[in-house]
Design an enzyme around this catalytic site. Structure first.
Site, PDB file in Angstrom:
ATOM      1  N   HIS A  49       0.825  -1.201   0.000  1.00  0.00           N
ATOM      2  CA  HIS A  49       0.000   0.000   0.000  1.00  0.00           C
ATOM      3  C   HIS A  49       0.861   1.255   0.000  1.00  0.00           C
ATOM      4  O   HIS A  49       2.060   1.202   0.265  1.00  0.00           O
ATOM      5  CB  HIS A  49      -0.925  -0.016   1.221  1.00  0.00           C
ATOM      6  CG  HIS A  49      -1.949  -1.113   1.145  1.00  0.00           C
ATOM      7  ND1 HIS A  49      -2.788  -1.423   2.175  1.00  0.00           N
ATOM      8  CD2 HIS A  49      -2.263  -1.961   0.128  1.00  0.00           C
ATOM      9  CE1 HIS A  49      -3.581  -2.416   1.798  1.00  0.00           C
ATOM     10  NE2 HIS A  49      -3.277  -2.771   0.580  1.00  0.00           N
TER      11      HIS A  49
ATOM     12  N   GLU B 281       1.183   3.789   2.048  1.00  0.00           N
ATOM     13  CA  GLU B 281       1.899   4.156   3.271  1.00  0.00           C
ATOM     14  C   GLU B 281       3.218   3.394   3.360  1.00  0.00           C
ATOM     15  O   GLU B 281       4.249   3.950   3.740  1.00  0.00           O
ATOM     16  CB  GLU B 281       1.083   3.786   4.525  1.00  0.00           C
ATOM     17  CG  GLU B 281      -0.333   4.296   4.562  1.00  0.00           C
ATOM     18  CD  GLU B 281      -1.330   3.330   3.942  1.00  0.00           C
ATOM     19  OE1 GLU B 281      -1.118   2.918   2.781  1.00  0.00           O
ATOM     20  OE2 GLU B 281      -2.325   3.002   4.593  1.00  0.00           O
TER      21      GLU B 281
ATOM     22  N   CYS C 295      -5.255   0.835   6.515  1.00  0.00           N
ATOM     23  CA  CYS C 295      -6.015  -0.381   6.804  1.00  0.00           C
ATOM     24  C   CYS C 295      -5.523  -1.038   8.084  1.00  0.00           C
ATOM     25  O   CYS C 295      -4.380  -0.878   8.504  1.00  0.00           O
ATOM     26  CB  CYS C 295      -5.932  -1.350   5.631  1.00  0.00           C
ATOM     27  SG  CYS C 295      -4.279  -1.964   5.300  1.00  0.00           S
TER      28      CYS C 295
HETATM   29 ZN   LIG Z   1      -2.991  -0.762   3.918  1.00  0.00          ZN
END
Ligand SMILES: [Zn+2]
Length: 121
Positions: A49, A51, A74
């Site tokens: 992801h 981040e 998440c």
């Molecule tokens: Zn994530």
């Protein structure tokens, strides 16, 4: 300055357009003293992801930095471990989130896991 960096993160997120389906487009920017030290976006479905891409691309210490993420990080295991753990682990000074995740598995829970998270926009 928050708006400025969040805008940049949104632009970054759009680079993933057409490649991350069914995941949402996400961009992340890490800022230290008003300077961007790292950035990342969700590049491809099944890949790390935004981040994580930002955190891993940083060559500087993440101490006293702010991370801007266009979408709530998440907090559940999907194809990758939860980003929220990685964010907590790195002890950002501030976490600024653009929107909450519409996915009911995540919505609001990622935020709750982060003490210092600020929800903007
Ligand atoms: Zn994530």
């Amino acid at each position: 300055m928050d708006e400025f960096f969040m805008e940049k993160a949104i632009k970054l997120a759009k680079l993933g357009e057409g490649k991350v389906n069914p995941n949402p487009l996400v961009g992340a920017i890490i800022v230290k003293e008003n300077r961007i030290i790292a950035q990342g976006y969700h590049e491809k479905f099944g890949q790390p992801h935004a981040e994580i891409n930002a955190i891993e691309s940083s060559r500087e210490s993440l101490k006293d930095t702010t991370i801007y993420v266009t979408l709530e990080p998440c907090c559940h295991y999907g194809k990758t471990p939860p980003c929220v753990d990685k964010i907590i682990e790195n002890k950002f000074k501030r976490v600024v989130v653009g929107t909450l995740d519409p996915n009911p598995l995540v919505s609001g829970k990622g935020v709750k896991n982060l003490e210092k998270m600020e929800l903007k926009y």
